[in-house]
Motif scaffolding. Structure first.
Motif, short mmCIF file in Angstrom:
data_model
loop_
_atom_site.label_atom_id
_atom_site.label_comp_id
_atom_site.label_asym_id
_atom_site.label_seq_id
_atom_site.Cartn_x
_atom_site.Cartn_y
_atom_site.Cartn_z
N UNK A 6 0.87 -1.18 0.00
CA UNK A 6 0.00 0.00 0.00
C UNK A 6 0.90 1.22 0.00
N UNK A 7 0.69 2.11 -0.96
CA UNK A 7 1.45 3.36 -1.01
C UNK A 7 0.49 4.49 -0.72
N UNK A 8 0.76 5.23 0.33
CA UNK A 8 -0.08 6.38 0.71
C UNK A 8 0.56 7.65 0.16
N UNK A 30 8.47 -7.83 -7.33
CA UNK A 30 7.41 -8.50 -8.06
C UNK A 30 6.06 -8.36 -7.36
N UNK A 31 5.90 -7.27 -6.62
CA UNK A 31 4.68 -7.03 -5.84
C UNK A 31 3.70 -6.17 -6.62
N UNK A 32 2.44 -6.28 -6.28
CA UNK A 32 1.45 -5.35 -6.80
C UNK A 32 1.29 -4.23 -5.78
N UNK A 33 0.67 -3.13 -6.21
CA UNK A 33 0.49 -2.00 -5.30
C UNK A 33 -0.96 -1.52 -5.31
N UNK A 34 -1.34 -0.97 -4.19
CA UNK A 34 -2.56 -0.19 -4.06
C UNK A 34 -2.10 1.18 -3.61
N UNK A 35 -2.53 2.21 -4.32
CA UNK A 35 -2.15 3.57 -3.96
C UNK A 35 -3.40 4.25 -3.40
N UNK A 36 -3.26 4.85 -2.23
CA UNK A 36 -4.38 5.52 -1.59
C UNK A 36 -4.04 6.97 -1.32
N UNK A 37 -5.02 7.83 -1.52
CA UNK A 37 -4.93 9.21 -1.07
C UNK A 37 -6.17 9.47 -0.23
N UNK A 38 -5.98 10.09 0.91
CA UNK A 38 -7.07 10.32 1.85
C UNK A 38 -7.39 11.80 1.90
N UNK A 39 -8.66 12.11 1.71
CA UNK A 39 -9.12 13.49 1.84
C UNK A 39 -9.97 13.61 3.09
N UNK A 87 -5.83 2.00 -7.59
CA UNK A 87 -5.83 3.27 -6.86
C UNK A 87 -7.17 3.47 -6.18
N UNK A 88 -7.13 4.18 -5.06
CA UNK A 88 -8.36 4.44 -4.31
C UNK A 88 -8.26 5.78 -3.60
N UNK A 89 -9.36 6.51 -3.62
CA UNK A 89 -9.47 7.76 -2.86
C UNK A 89 -10.46 7.49 -1.74
N UNK A 90 -10.06 7.84 -0.52
CA UNK A 90 -10.88 7.61 0.66
C UNK A 90 -11.09 8.94 1.38
N UNK A 91 -12.30 9.16 1.85
CA UNK A 91 -12.57 10.35 2.66
C UNK A 91 -12.70 9.89 4.10
N UNK A 92 -11.92 10.51 4.98
CA UNK A 92 -11.96 10.11 6.39
C UNK A 92 -11.46 11.27 7.25
N UNK A 93 -12.06 11.42 8.39
CA UNK A 93 -11.67 12.45 9.36
C UNK A 93 -10.26 12.21 9.89
N UNK A 94 -9.87 10.93 9.92
CA UNK A 94 -8.56 10.53 10.45
C UNK A 94 -7.77 9.79 9.36
N UNK A 95 -6.94 10.50 8.62
CA UNK A 95 -6.22 9.87 7.51
C UNK A 95 -5.41 8.63 7.91
N UNK A 97 -6.06 6.37 10.10
CA UNK A 97 -6.96 5.21 10.21
C UNK A 97 -7.36 4.71 8.83
N UNK A 98 -7.65 5.64 7.93
CA UNK A 98 -8.03 5.26 6.58
C UNK A 98 -6.90 4.51 5.87
N UNK A 99 -5.68 4.94 6.08
CA UNK A 99 -4.52 4.27 5.47
C UNK A 99 -4.41 2.85 6.00
N UNK A 100 -4.47 2.69 7.30
CA UNK A 100 -4.36 1.36 7.91
C UNK A 100 -5.52 0.47 7.49
N UNK A 101 -6.74 1.00 7.53
CA UNK A 101 -7.92 0.22 7.14
C UNK A 101 -7.86 -0.20 5.68
N UNK A 102 -7.40 0.69 4.82
CA UNK A 102 -7.28 0.37 3.39
C UNK A 102 -6.25 -0.74 3.19
N UNK A 103 -5.14 -0.66 3.89
CA UNK A 103 -4.11 -1.70 3.78
C UNK A 103 -4.65 -3.06 4.23
#
Length: 145
Positions: A6-8, A30-39, A87-95, A97-103
């Motif tokens: 997971x790349x934040x 040889x890994x895949x990635x999920x990229x997250x940005x939290x607003x 890729x994923x965009x997440x809206x959360x009051x606590x970035x 937490x959103x990063x950890x939850x997404x991972x």
């Protein structure tokens, strides 16, 4: 080694550098990635309902566009490196937490992020998002400086 990273990112220059380095790591592993940005969600600062509606719509539009640019940049970098990317965009009051939850939801075995992003004075008072991820995550965290 690592299978899913997971790349934040928040789009800051330091964060973009971390994306570059994490993409290289993913390619080499040889890994895949999920990229997250939290607003962060819109906060009410007015009492006129019309003003609130227009302000919220403008804020939402701006944040989605900004997040979209950051995520498109990450997708482009992944493609250039031959790395499978979601890729994923997440809206959360606590970035943090959103990063950890997404991972966790994505089944990531590593979180990669920059040492600090655009949080200004609040980072000094409240603590950086990276520090909170390091403190609360059960998933290993790789911090780029």
């Amino acid at each position: 080694m690592f299978q899913h990273i997971l790349i934040a990112t928040d789009g800051s220059p330091l964060s973009e550098s971390a994306v570059d380095q994490a993409m290289t790591l993913a390619r080499e592993a040889g890994a895949k990635v999920t990229v997250v940005t939290v607003t962060e969600p819109f906060h009410v600062m007015a009492t006129d309902s019309k003003q609130l509606s227009e302000t919220r719509e403008t804020y939402d539009r701006h944040m989605k566009a900004e997040a979209g640019r950051h995520l498109a940049s990450a997708e482009h970098k992944a493609k250039a490196q031959g790395v499978q990317c979601h890729v994923i965009q997440v809206e959360d009051e606590h970035p943090y937490k959103a990063i950890i939850d997404t991972a966790k939801k994505a089944g990531c075995d590593l979180i990669a992020m920059a040492s600090h992003g655009r949080r200004g004075v609040s980072a000094l008072v409240i603590g950086s998002v990276t520090n909170k991820v390091l403190t609360h995550s059960s998933i290993p965290v790789l911090v780029y400086r």
